[in-house]
Design a protein around this motif. Structure first.
Motif, short mmCIF file in Angstrom:
data_model
loop_
_atom_site.label_atom_id
_atom_site.label_comp_id
_atom_site.label_asym_id
_atom_site.label_seq_id
_atom_site.Cartn_x
_atom_site.Cartn_y
_atom_site.Cartn_z
N TRP A 11 0.74 -1.34 0.06
CA TRP A 11 -0.08 -0.09 0.17
C TRP A 11 0.84 1.48 -0.09
O TRP A 11 1.75 1.18 0.68
CB TRP A 11 -0.85 0.17 1.11
N PHE A 12 0.37 2.02 -0.86
CA PHE A 12 1.22 3.57 -0.95
C PHE A 12 0.00 4.53 -0.93
O PHE A 12 -1.00 4.35 -1.79
CB PHE A 12 1.96 3.58 -2.21
N TRP A 13 0.16 5.70 -0.39
CA TRP A 13 -0.81 6.81 -0.42
C TRP A 13 -0.39 7.54 -1.51
O TRP A 13 0.78 7.42 -1.94
CB TRP A 13 -0.65 7.60 1.08
N PRO A 14 -1.53 8.21 -2.10
CA PRO A 14 -1.32 8.84 -3.36
C PRO A 14 -0.02 9.85 -3.28
O PRO A 14 0.56 10.17 -4.15
CB PRO A 14 -2.62 9.72 -3.53
N TRP A 15 0.27 10.39 -2.05
CA TRP A 15 1.36 11.43 -1.80
C TRP A 15 2.61 10.70 -1.69
O TRP A 15 3.75 11.49 -1.82
CB TRP A 15 1.03 12.39 -0.91
#
Length: 99
Positions: A11-15
């Protein structure tokens, strides 16, 4: 070597696009090369020889089909291979050090 597909979830956040690029580069140095990314952070990789790729993510959510063709052609002219998209995120790679 048989072309094997490996799936990983991360998982990666958009930022966190820069961290995602670094992770994809690390995967390629281990011989796992991005084929596609799906919803819920599921990545598909083809297994092969280790490669030194540079990955770039670019957010383009409002490209119309004609503009998208021009956009992709411009990047292809600079040696970027378009790997696909997830939402508005466009995924690209090219050999590290390629101009």
């Amino acid at each position: 070597m048989k072309n094997t597909t490996i799936r990983k979830a991360k998982w990666f956040w958009p930022w966190q696009d820069a961290q995602e690029e670094v992770w994809l580069e690390e995967m390629s140095r281990q011989g796992l090369h991005l084929k596609k990314v799906d919803l819920f952070a599921r990545y598909s990789f083809s297994q092969g020889a280790p490669q030194n790729y540079t990955y770039r993510l670019d957010f383009q959510d409002s490209l119309k089909p004609r503009n998208k063709d021009e956009y992709l052609r411009l990047l292809a002219d600079d040696s970027w291979e378009h790997l696909g998209q997830l939402g508005g995120w466009q995924y690209f790679r090219k050999p590290a050090g390629a101009s």
